[in-house]
Structure formats: structure tokens, C-alpha cells
Design a protein around this motif. Structure first.
Motif, PDB file in Angstrom:
ATOM      1  N   ILE A 238      -0.503  24.687  22.058  1.00  0.00           N
ATOM      2  CA  ILE A 238      -0.481  25.537  23.247  1.00  0.00           C
ATOM      3  C   ILE A 238      -1.727  26.410  23.237  1.00  0.00           C
ATOM      4  O   ILE A 238      -1.948  27.181  22.301  1.00  0.00           O
ATOM      5  CB  ILE A 238       0.779  26.416  23.284  1.00  0.00           C
ATOM      6  CG1 ILE A 238       2.038  25.545  23.373  1.00  0.00           C
ATOM      7  CG2 ILE A 238       0.723  27.386  24.459  1.00  0.00           C
ATOM      8  CD1 ILE A 238       3.330  26.336  23.251  1.00  0.00           C
TER       9      ILE A 238
ATOM     10  N   ASP B 215      -0.232  27.573  18.096  1.00  0.00           N
ATOM     11  CA  ASP B 215      -0.311  28.405  19.295  1.00  0.00           C
ATOM     12  C   ASP B 215      -1.623  29.172  19.307  1.00  0.00           C
ATOM     13  O   ASP B 215      -1.997  29.803  18.318  1.00  0.00           O
ATOM     14  CB  ASP B 215       0.852  29.397  19.340  1.00  0.00           C
ATOM     15  CG  ASP B 215       0.762  30.311  20.551  1.00  0.00           C
ATOM     16  OD1 ASP B 215       1.158  29.862  21.647  1.00  0.00           O
ATOM     17  OD2 ASP B 215       0.268  31.440  20.419  1.00  0.00           O
TER      18      ASP B 215
ATOM     19  N   THR C  39       3.587  33.657  24.198  1.00  0.00           N
ATOM     20  CA  THR C  39       4.425  32.475  23.978  1.00  0.00           C
ATOM     21  C   THR C  39       5.773  32.926  23.431  1.00  0.00           C
ATOM     22  O   THR C  39       5.851  33.778  22.544  1.00  0.00           O
ATOM     23  CB  THR C  39       3.757  31.521  22.982  1.00  0.00           C
ATOM     24  OG1 THR C  39       2.464  31.145  23.480  1.00  0.00           O
ATOM     25  CG2 THR C  39       4.604  30.272  22.772  1.00  0.00           C
TER      26      THR C  39
ATOM     27  N   LEU D 232      -0.328  30.409  14.003  1.00  0.00           N
ATOM     28  CA  LEU D 232      -0.834  31.290  15.039  1.00  0.00           C
ATOM     29  C   LEU D 232      -2.314  31.521  14.774  1.00  0.00           C
ATOM     30  O   LEU D 232      -2.723  31.747  13.629  1.00  0.00           O
ATOM     31  CB  LEU D 232      -0.082  32.626  15.033  1.00  0.00           C
ATOM     32  CG  LEU D 232       1.438  32.549  15.190  1.00  0.00           C
ATOM     33  CD1 LEU D 232       2.044  33.947  15.147  1.00  0.00           C
ATOM     34  CD2 LEU D 232       1.835  31.834  16.476  1.00  0.00           C
TER      35      LEU D 232
ATOM     36  N   SER E 109      -3.927  34.126  19.448  1.00  0.00           N
ATOM     37  CA  SER E 109      -2.504  34.327  19.758  1.00  0.00           C
ATOM     38  C   SER E 109      -2.221  35.809  19.955  1.00  0.00           C
ATOM     39  O   SER E 109      -2.579  36.642  19.107  1.00  0.00           O
ATOM     40  CB  SER E 109      -1.631  33.790  18.624  1.00  0.00           C
ATOM     41  OG  SER E 109      -1.874  32.430  18.381  1.00  0.00           O
TER      42      SER E 109
ATOM     43  N   VAL F 195       3.183  36.945  20.622  1.00  0.00           N
ATOM     44  CA  VAL F 195       4.110  35.828  20.462  1.00  0.00           C
ATOM     45  C   VAL F 195       5.467  36.369  20.010  1.00  0.00           C
ATOM     46  O   VAL F 195       5.543  37.258  19.158  1.00  0.00           O
ATOM     47  CB  VAL F 195       3.567  34.816  19.432  1.00  0.00           C
ATOM     48  CG1 VAL F 195       4.586  33.715  19.166  1.00  0.00           C
ATOM     49  CG2 VAL F 195       2.248  34.229  19.919  1.00  0.00           C
TER      50      VAL F 195
END
Length: 280
Positions: free
Chosen positions: A201, A222, A227, A245, A249, A252
Motif C-alpha cells: 500500500i 505499508d 491505513t 511500516l 507511513s 497507521v
């Protein structure tokens, strides 16, 4: 217009080409294979491709030999179809300027000695919903679903991702570059090569809810913002962390997950959550 139980293949410039009109196109059954540009190139209004088999099993050595290409449509469904690209020279399914694409109850397989993507949602695909489908990755590399940056949501749910393929060029089953996408109740197992993983992502405000994510290496990476990850099982076969991560990121949130061997946090900011199990 309806095309029922047709058999077409090997044309030098598209197989069944019905993409530029304003009426509804129905593809019901049939077998389509090995045409240049696309074996099925479909548009129209409220169109549907159902019960069809579409294959690229003999490359002509030129570019853009997709199995299915959808374009110029407000809404199109691909239902109960079997799609395979095993001598790759393009994508299995390419979605271009589409208002809403639905893929339901279908199987998409990619294989061969090259990089090939199963379903590519370009930025001009406004919305998409992929559900109740199976993606089998046996190629040297490629994404099973690649969601390009765009303005509207994509939903992927109740689907399975499997296969013994590799990680050349593209390592994950699913790559998401679009904000606000949702991944619900997915069964993703990608263990065919040393760097194969489940989900990447790069976008913001995505939801990963329920399901199982198994990768040969860290299955989920990520690099986005906000997220939300909840109620999943995540494990790397090689013993690395179940979630990574990055320094991109932000904020999250992880809740009630089983993330085997914990989180590989490489500089994220604002991580929060509760009720998680990080045991091996």
C-alpha cells in the motif's frame, strides 16, 4: 447486442471488438484467444462479459496482446469467466476509461517466463469492485491486482490469491496506489519465491479488514497515511516480521490482528492500536 458462444482467435487486430458504441454489449459464453491488442475489447453502456473463457497461450511476439480490455463504458461486469495468460504479451485484464468495473466469480491465471499482471486498473477507471474471485500467479513476476492512482474507491473482497510465481519487477499479489481502497476477507498466499509478498500500500486512508496474508517474506508493506488494519492474520514464511511500516507511513492503526513476529518499523510516525498478537 449479444454475442453468444462465439469462438474467435488469432486475429492481428483485436478479436471481438465492441467498444465504441453507446448500447449494451453482452458476451455470453464462448472462447476467445491470442488476438492482437485484445481477444475481447468491450465497452458500451451497462455491458457484461459472462461465462466466457479467454486465453493468451501463444504470443505473436508483438506488444499489447491482452486477454480482455474494457474501455469507453459507464459500467461493465466480468462474471463467472476463466481468464488466463500463460504466454505473456500483455495483461490478463486491462481496465481503461470505465465508470465502474465489477469482477465477480471469476478466475484469472498468469504464468510464463516473463512479468505479467492479472488485473490492471488504470487511473481512468473510476471505481471497481472485485469479489468472489481467484487469482493464480505462476509467472516470473507481476501483480495479480495493480490499482493505479485515481479519484474513486476500489473494493476487493472475498477473494483468493495463490500460485507459485516469482517476484521479478513486481513482488506483491496486490499493489495499491489509490486512496480510500478497501480489502476485506482476502486469502492471500504468495510463497513461490524468496521476495514474494501479499500486499503493498502506497496510498492513504486504506482499510485492510479480516483475512489471511502469507508471504515468503514480509507479506504486508505499508507506505501510506492513515491505513487501518484490523482482524487479519499475517505471517512471513522466512521468519521476518508480518508487517513492515516505512518512513512514509503515518498514523497507521492496527487492531485485533495476529501479526507473527511483529512489526518491522522503519521510521513510521503516529502508529497506534490495541488487542494485537505479535507472537511467533
Amino acid at each position: 447486442m449479444t454475442f453468444k458462444d462465439c469462438s474467435l482467435g488469432g486475429f492481428p487486430d483485436n478479436g471481438l471488438y465492441a467498444a465504441n458504441g453507446s448500447g449494451k454489449i453482452v458476451i455470453d459464453g464462448g472462447h476467445y484467444e491470442n488476438s492482437q491488442t485484445a481477444s475481447l475489447r468491450i465497452g458500451g453502456e451497462n455491458s457484461i462479459i459472462k461465462n466466457a473463457t479467454v486465453s493468451v497461450n501463444e504470443s505473436d511476439g508483438k506488444s499489447n496482446q491482452h486477454a480482455i480490455r474494457v474501455e469507453n463504458t459507464n459500467y461493465i461486469r466480468i462474471v463467472d469467466c476463466d481468464v488466463e495468460v500463460i504466454d505473456p504479451n500483455g495483461h490478463a485484464i486491462k481496465s481503461m476509461d470505465v465508470g465502474l468495473l465489477s469482477v465477480d466469480g471469476s478466475t484469472v491465471r498468469t504464468a510464463g517466463d516473463d512479468v505479467v499482471h492479472a488485473l490492471v486498473l488504470q487511473g481512468r477507471t473510476d471505481k471497481a469492485r472485485i469479489k468472489n474471485s481467484t487469482f493464480v500467479h505462476d509467472a516470473d513476476g507481476g501483480f495479480s491486482i495493480w490499482i493505479h492512482d485515481g479519484d474513486d474507491q476500489v473494493f476487493v473482497e472475498n477473494s483468493k490469491f495463490t500460485g507459485d510465481g516469482g517476484h521479478v519487477s513486481a513482488r506483491a499479489a496486490i499493489r495499491c496506489d489509490r486512496d480510500d481502497c478497501e480489502f476485506r476477507n482476502l486469502d492471500v498466499e504468495q510463497t513461490g519465491s524468496s521476495r514474494r509478498r501479499s500486499l503493498e500500500i502506497t496510498s492513504d486512508d486504506c482499510l485492510v479488514y479480516d483475512g489471511s496474508y502469507i508471504g515468503e517474506m514480509t507479506p504486508i508493506i505499508d507506505a501510506g497515511s492513515s491505513t487501518w488494519i484490523q482482524s487479519i492474520y499475517s505471517e512471513a514464511v522466512n521468519g521476518s516480521a508480518g508487517l513492515r511500516l516505512t518512513d512514509s507511513s503515518r498514523d497507521v492503526y492496527i487492531k485485533k490482528n495476529t501479526i507473527v513476529n511483529g512489526i518491522d518499523d522503519r521510521g513510521s510516525y503516529g502508529l497506534a492500536g490495541w488487542g494485537n498478537d505479535f507472537s511467533a
